[in-house]
Write an enzyme that holds these catalytic residues in place. Structure first.
Site, short mmCIF file in Angstrom:
data_model
loop_
_atom_site.label_atom_id
_atom_site.label_comp_id
_atom_site.label_asym_id
_atom_site.label_seq_id
_atom_site.Cartn_x
_atom_site.Cartn_y
_atom_site.Cartn_z
N SER A 1 0.84 -1.20 0.00
CA SER A 1 0.00 0.00 0.00
C SER A 1 0.87 1.24 0.00
CB SER A 1 -0.83 -0.03 1.28
OG SER A 1 -1.42 1.21 1.52
N TYR B 1 -2.16 -1.32 11.03
CA TYR B 1 -2.39 -1.88 9.68
C TYR B 1 -1.23 -1.50 8.75
CZ TYR B 1 -3.92 -1.95 4.85
OH TYR B 1 -3.95 -2.14 3.49
N LYS C 1 1.95 -3.80 6.64
CA LYS C 1 2.38 -3.74 5.23
C LYS C 1 3.88 -3.45 5.14
CE LYS C 1 -1.57 -4.61 3.46
NZ LYS C 1 -1.79 -5.97 2.95
P1 NAD Z 1 -10.91 -7.24 1.39
O1 NAD Z 1 -11.12 -7.24 2.86
O2 NAD Z 1 -12.10 -7.07 0.51
O3 NAD Z 1 -10.17 -8.60 0.96
C1 NAD Z 1 -9.30 -9.30 1.83
C2 NAD Z 1 -9.75 -10.74 1.85
O4 NAD Z 1 -8.89 -11.51 2.70
C3 NAD Z 1 -11.18 -10.90 2.39
O5 NAD Z 1 -11.93 -11.66 1.45
C4 NAD Z 1 -11.00 -11.66 3.71
O6 NAD Z 1 -12.09 -12.51 3.98
C5 NAD Z 1 -9.69 -12.39 3.48
N1 NAD Z 1 -8.90 -12.71 4.67
C6 NAD Z 1 -8.55 -11.87 5.69
N2 NAD Z 1 -7.80 -12.53 6.58
C7 NAD Z 1 -7.67 -13.81 6.13
C8 NAD Z 1 -7.03 -14.97 6.62
N3 NAD Z 1 -6.37 -14.96 7.79
N4 NAD Z 1 -7.09 -16.10 5.90
C9 NAD Z 1 -7.78 -16.14 4.72
N5 NAD Z 1 -8.42 -15.08 4.21
C10 NAD Z 1 -8.36 -13.92 4.91
O7 NAD Z 1 -9.81 -6.15 1.05
P2 NAD Z 1 -9.30 -5.59 -0.35
O8 NAD Z 1 -9.65 -4.15 -0.41
O9 NAD Z 1 -9.69 -6.47 -1.45
O10 NAD Z 1 -7.74 -5.66 -0.10
C11 NAD Z 1 -6.96 -6.75 -0.54
C12 NAD Z 1 -5.52 -6.54 -0.08
O11 NAD Z 1 -5.04 -5.31 -0.60
C13 NAD Z 1 -5.38 -6.46 1.43
O12 NAD Z 1 -4.17 -7.10 1.80
C14 NAD Z 1 -5.30 -4.98 1.68
O13 NAD Z 1 -4.61 -4.69 2.87
C15 NAD Z 1 -4.55 -4.50 0.46
N6 NAD Z 1 -4.78 -3.08 0.15
C16 NAD Z 1 -6.06 -2.63 0.03
C17 NAD Z 1 -6.29 -1.27 -0.21
C18 NAD Z 1 -7.69 -0.72 -0.31
O14 NAD Z 1 -7.86 0.50 -0.16
N7 NAD Z 1 -8.72 -1.52 -0.56
C19 NAD Z 1 -5.20 -0.39 -0.36
C20 NAD Z 1 -3.91 -0.90 -0.26
C21 NAD Z 1 -3.71 -2.26 -0.01
N1 UFG Z 2 -12.47 11.28 3.55
C1 UFG Z 2 -13.46 12.16 3.92
N2 UFG Z 2 -14.62 11.65 4.44
C2 UFG Z 2 -14.84 10.32 4.58
C3 UFG Z 2 -13.82 9.42 4.20
C4 UFG Z 2 -12.64 9.94 3.70
O1 UFG Z 2 -13.31 13.36 3.79
O2 UFG Z 2 -15.93 9.92 5.07
C5 UFG Z 2 -11.21 11.81 2.97
C6 UFG Z 2 -9.98 11.48 3.77
O3 UFG Z 2 -9.76 12.43 4.77
C7 UFG Z 2 -8.91 11.48 2.66
C8 UFG Z 2 -9.66 10.97 1.43
O4 UFG Z 2 -11.05 11.19 1.71
O5 UFG Z 2 -8.48 12.79 2.39
C9 UFG Z 2 -9.46 9.49 1.16
O6 UFG Z 2 -9.73 8.74 2.35
P1 UFG Z 2 -9.90 7.15 2.34
O7 UFG Z 2 -10.26 6.74 3.73
O8 UFG Z 2 -10.82 6.74 1.23
O9 UFG Z 2 -8.47 6.64 1.92
P2 UFG Z 2 -7.04 6.89 2.59
O10 UFG Z 2 -6.19 7.59 1.59
O11 UFG Z 2 -7.15 7.49 3.93
O12 UFG Z 2 -6.52 5.38 2.78
C10 UFG Z 2 -6.73 4.33 1.82
C11 UFG Z 2 -6.83 3.01 2.57
C12 UFG Z 2 -5.51 2.71 3.22
C13 UFG Z 2 -4.44 2.72 2.17
C14 UFG Z 2 -4.41 4.04 1.43
C15 UFG Z 2 -3.41 4.03 0.32
O13 UFG Z 2 -7.86 3.07 3.55
O14 UFG Z 2 -5.56 1.44 3.80
O15 UFG Z 2 -5.70 4.32 0.90
O16 UFG Z 2 -3.61 2.92 -0.48
F1 UFG Z 2 -3.24 2.51 2.77
#
Ligand code: NAD
Ligand code: UFG
Length: 336
Positions: free
Chosen positions: A124, A149, A153
């Protein structure tokens, strides 16, 4: 040979399964369904007309991992499984470190025992902390994370790097995602958050569908053009394609590689609200609230490295991201 997708029932994992099947890969999913519905995998089958095999299981469970690697002919692992809620991680650090770090250590140990040494890891942009440069290149030093969290990562990147350095048979690709939004253009698959969403786009779509009253904008006094936070939003289908491209890289055996997956463009919170309104014709009521603890002002990528080395770049624009997020929400107001 098959690709094992851990966390494949989740938001990014399920969209990646679609693109892997479309590219001709055989796909095995392992997911404990702690944050997903198995219905997402039915939708993957529906959209691709292809089958994938599903194991309901936990990456902390060595027995199920052994069973999967003994039964299936796996060449590479795309490792999405993990807990991802920033706020929850502050309240439950032990659960986050155990699930994400112990889980990954167990997974890679079992991979090693079965001589499968190719892994793509979901990292991330959070590892950059408050970034030292904008736009952020992969050379930007990692920073101080503001929550457990984020540290999982950052630590897992280090662990996988050390494993690759100790044994150069490993091929490790660390993909640093920026802000994934959007959904499959069919509206059949999308993000399915539990409870009140923490992230901006699912919050906006729930306001649009009438489940939430108004958006709170967390701070309008940042040093940005309109005072609201700026992020690099990327369509989940583009992100999924990045994984397909990264698999080709793994197949060439290139050791350790790190890529930003972003568009290279930053949008403020107000830009997102206005683009959502343009894309959907729905007005989003909002109020300005105090800054959210741990937020940074600006975060967007330089995505040149992935373009040069993987031949990947984002194709969807911000209006398409808004359109597809809304299309999913309006046709599935209660999720799967
Ligand atoms: P998500 O929660 O939709 O998907 C994660 C999946 O992993 C889920 O289906 C959950 O059931 C499964 N899981 C969790 N713990 C587990 C375990 N111990 N064993 C087996 N399965 C398990 O999240 P996502 O948004 O699809 O994110 C996928 C990956 O990308 C994650 O590692 C997340 O940290 C990373 N990531 C997500 C974002 C974002 O904003 N969505 C940003 C950066 C990185
Ligand atoms: N925001 C609002 N109101 C809300 C939610 C968010 O104003 O209800 C703003 C936040 O302050 C920020 C922007 O919208 O300025 C984006 O916020 P998000 O929560 O959607 O995303 P972040 O950038 O804070 O974080 C996300 C994931 C993290 C990841 C990161 C980079 O939640 O896990 O993107 O990938 F690490």
């Amino acid at each position: 040979m098959a690709i094992l997708v851990t966390g494949g029932a989740g938001f990014i994992g399920s969209h990646t399964c679609v693109q892997l099947l479309n590219a001709g890969y055989e796909v095995i999913v392992l997911d404990n369904l702690s944050n997903a519905s198995e219905k997402s995998l039915d939708r993957v089958r529906e959209l691709t007309g292809k089958n994938l095999k599903f194991y309901k299981g936990d990456i902390l469970d060595r027995d199920i991992l052994n069973k999967v690697f003994e039964t299936e002919d796996i060449s590479s692992v795309i490792h999405f499984a993990g807990l991802k809620s920033v706020g929850e991680s502050v309240k439950k650090p032990l659960e986050y470190y155990d699930n994400n770090i112990t889980g990954t250590l167990t997974l890679v140990d079992v991979m090693r025992q079965h001589n499968v040494k190719n892994i793509i890891f979901s990292s991330s942009a959070t590892v950059y902390g408050d970034p030292a440069e904008i736009p952020i290149t992969e050379k930007c030093p990692k920073g101080q994370c503001t929550n457990p969290y984020g540290w999982t990562k950052s630590m897992l990147e280090q662990i996988l790097t050390d494993i690759q350095h100790a044994d150069n048979e490993w091929n490790v690709v660390l993909l640093r995602y920026f802000n994934p939004i959007g959904a499959h253009p069919s509206g059949r698959m999308g993000e399915n958050p539990n409870g009140i969403p923490n992230n901006l786009m699912p919050y906006i779509t729930q306001v649009a569908v009438g489940k939430l009253k108004e958006l709170s904008i967390f701070g309008d006094d940042y040093d940005t053009t309109d005072g609201t936070g700026v992020r690099d939003y990327i369509h989940v289908m583009d992100l999924a394609d990045g994984h397909v491209k990264a698999l080709s890289k793994l197949a060439k055996g290139t050791g350790l590689s790190i890529y930003n997956l972003g568009t290279g463009t930053g949008y403020s919170v107000l830009d997102i609200v206005h683009n959502f309104e343009r894309a959907t014709g729905i007005k989003i009521p909002y109020k300005v609230a105090p800054r959210r603890a741990g937020d940074i002002a600006v975060c967007y990528s330089n995505a040149d490295k992935a373009k040069k080395e993987l031949g990947w770049e984002a194709n969807y624009g911000i209006l398409e991201m808004c359109r597809d997020s809304w299309n999913w929400q309006k046709s599935n107001p209660e999720g799967y």
